[in-house]
Motif scaffolding. Structure first.
Motif, PDB file in Angstrom:
ATOM      1  N   ALA A   1      42.591  -5.825   5.928  1.00  0.00           N
ATOM      2  CA  ALA A   1      43.775  -5.629   6.677  1.00  0.00           C
ATOM      3  C   ALA A   1      43.339  -3.547   7.346  1.00  0.00           C
ATOM      4  N   SER A   2      43.490  -3.358   8.047  1.00  0.00           N
ATOM      5  CA  SER A   2      43.231  -1.445   8.293  1.00  0.00           C
ATOM      6  C   SER A   2      45.077  -1.349   8.201  1.00  0.00           C
TER       7      SER A   2
ATOM      8  N   THR B   1      47.868  -5.425  10.143  1.00  0.00           N
ATOM      9  CA  THR B   1      46.505  -4.883  11.448  1.00  0.00           C
ATOM     10  C   THR B   1      45.825  -5.196  10.495  1.00  0.00           C
TER      11      THR B   1
ATOM     12  N   SER C   1      55.470   1.323   6.251  1.00  0.00           N
ATOM     13  CA  SER C   1      53.916   0.935   6.617  1.00  0.00           C
ATOM     14  C   SER C   1      52.988   1.517   5.087  1.00  0.00           C
TER      15      SER C   1
ATOM     16  N   THR D   1      49.298   2.277   5.393  1.00  0.00           N
ATOM     17  CA  THR D   1      48.030   2.803   6.764  1.00  0.00           C
ATOM     18  C   THR D   1      47.048   3.577   5.843  1.00  0.00           C
TER      19      THR D   1
ATOM     20  N   ASN E   1      44.472  -8.321  16.656  1.00  0.00           N
ATOM     21  CA  ASN E   1      44.480  -8.225  16.170  1.00  0.00           C
ATOM     22  C   ASN E   1      45.716  -7.997  14.364  1.00  0.00           C
ATOM     23  N   GLN E   2      47.073  -8.662  15.290  1.00  0.00           N
ATOM     24  CA  GLN E   2      48.477  -8.928  14.113  1.00  0.00           C
ATOM     25  C   GLN E   2      48.316  -9.994  13.743  1.00  0.00           C
TER      26      GLN E   2
ATOM     27  N   SER F   1      52.453  -3.304   7.479  1.00  0.00           N
ATOM     28  CA  SER F   1      53.649  -2.831   7.642  1.00  0.00           C
ATOM     29  C   SER F   1      55.018  -4.300   7.701  1.00  0.00           C
TER      30      SER F   1
ATOM     31  N   ASP G   1      49.590  -9.574  19.327  1.00  0.00           N
ATOM     32  CA  ASP G   1      48.547  -8.961  19.397  1.00  0.00           C
ATOM     33  C   ASP G   1      47.452 -10.524  18.941  1.00  0.00           C
TER      34      ASP G   1
ATOM     35  N   THR H   1      51.803 -12.271  11.795  1.00  0.00           N
ATOM     36  CA  THR H   1      52.794 -11.870  12.162  1.00  0.00           C
ATOM     37  C   THR H   1      53.454 -12.861  11.164  1.00  0.00           C
TER      38      THR H   1
ATOM     39  N   THR I   1      54.168  -7.738   9.008  1.00  0.00           N
ATOM     40  CA  THR I   1      52.855  -7.766   9.590  1.00  0.00           C
ATOM     41  C   THR I   1      51.477  -7.725   8.890  1.00  0.00           C
TER      42      THR I   1
END
Length: 302
Positions: free
Chosen positions: A171-172, A301, A237, A239, A101-102, A175, A99, A104, A299
């Motif tokens: 970062a949005s 995002t 997580s 968020t 958009n990530q 995780s 991805d 890791t 991770t």
């Protein structure tokens, strides 16, 4: 969604669906969270039997539990952790594209950047103990970077998370998944511990682990190791909606409050305070111990 290769290495997950009772429990939890007593009543079984089934589902990462205050003491609330699980019968030769958009990264458990621990404590690589047991000075031993199991009765370990953000990226979501449990002398399945997760000095969530597990061998634990065998797989997580562990909200701290941007240092701390209600320590597993072949997986995002 979790993808599981149908191999003997994943028998702990596959075996969860070989029991009518466990499948019926999953059906019930699809409707709402249940505590142990409610599941026992619904299925006409004892709480002890239900607890054993829940432990198997939790070890497989299918169910998440948390201890809550009830009318008659503490109750264990059980919630489905997964919405979907895909069985992969034939692995594709081509890996899925990552991805874009990530970001890791896997952090080996022995590569902490700071610590403060009190006995019982120690470090082990898949081949041997690192230093002497119950002597915190060996957490400074150069060999600590090879540790894939570490434990302490109270204190903390802290990791620096590589920050690969560039320019105006922010970062949005963040995780962090890992395998861990309490730390009792030898082991004790009933040994609660309040374990706190923090980023950059901000406490995000405190999770109460129910015990230190050693009554059966961890899937990846070396044969020479005879104490704590495995932990529980947890996913923290953060968020835009708050902070969650295995999908259950633990605090209102949002990702924006961490202000994760390019060039900012990221420090992740795992601690068990001496002042905690349940000061039961921490055991942390890397890919060479326990039931999950992974280190601390982070991770970010975008």
């Amino acid at each position: 969604m979790m993808k599981v290769d149908v191999t003997t290495a994943n028998m702990r997950i596959l075996e969860c669906f070989s029991s009518d009772t466990r499948v019926r429990m999953i059906e019930l939890m699809n409707e709402k969270p249940y505590n142990i007593g409610e599941l026992a009543e619904a299925l006409g079984l004892s709480s002890a039997i239900i607890t054993k089934h829940i432990l198997k589902l939790e070890e497989a990462g299918i169910v998440a539990t948390e201890n809550l205050a009830g009318k008659r003491g503490t109750q264990k609330r059980c919630t489905l952790k997964l919405d979907q699980l895909t069985l992969v019968l034939r692995s594709s030769a081509a890996e899925e594209q990552p991805d874009q958009n990530q970001l890791t990264v896997d952090l080996p458990v022995g590569q902490y950047s700071a610590y403060e621990v009190r006995p019982t404590c120690g470090l082990a690589s898949p081949e041997k103990l690192i230093g002497m047991l119950d002597d915190p000075r060996y957490f400074d031993d150069p060999g600590h970077t090879k540790a894939e199991l570490l434990w302490f009765a109270s204190g903390f370990v802290e990791y620096r998370i590589p920050n690969y953000l560039v320019g105006n990226q922010s970062a949005s979501a963040l995780s962090i998944s890992l395998e861990l449990c309490s730390e009792a002398p030898k082991y004790n399945d009933n040994w609660p511990s309040d374990i706190t997760f923090s980023v950059n000095g901000m406490d995000l969530a405190t999770w109460t682990c129910p015990g230190d597990f050693g009554s059966r061998r961890g899937q990846y634990t070396p044969s020479w190791w005879v104490d704590t065998q495995y932990g529980l797989h947890k996913t923290l997580s953060i968020t835009g909606n708050g902070t969650f562990i295995d999908g259950v909200q633990f605090s209102g701290t949002r990702i924006g409050q961490l202000n994760i941007r390019a060039g900012q240092e990221l420090r992740f701390r795992i601690s068990c305070l001496e002042t905690a209600v349940h000061c039961g320590g921490v055991s942390l597993f890397g890919k060479g111990f326990g039931n999950y072949p992974q280190d601390i997986r982070v991770t970010i995002t975008l």
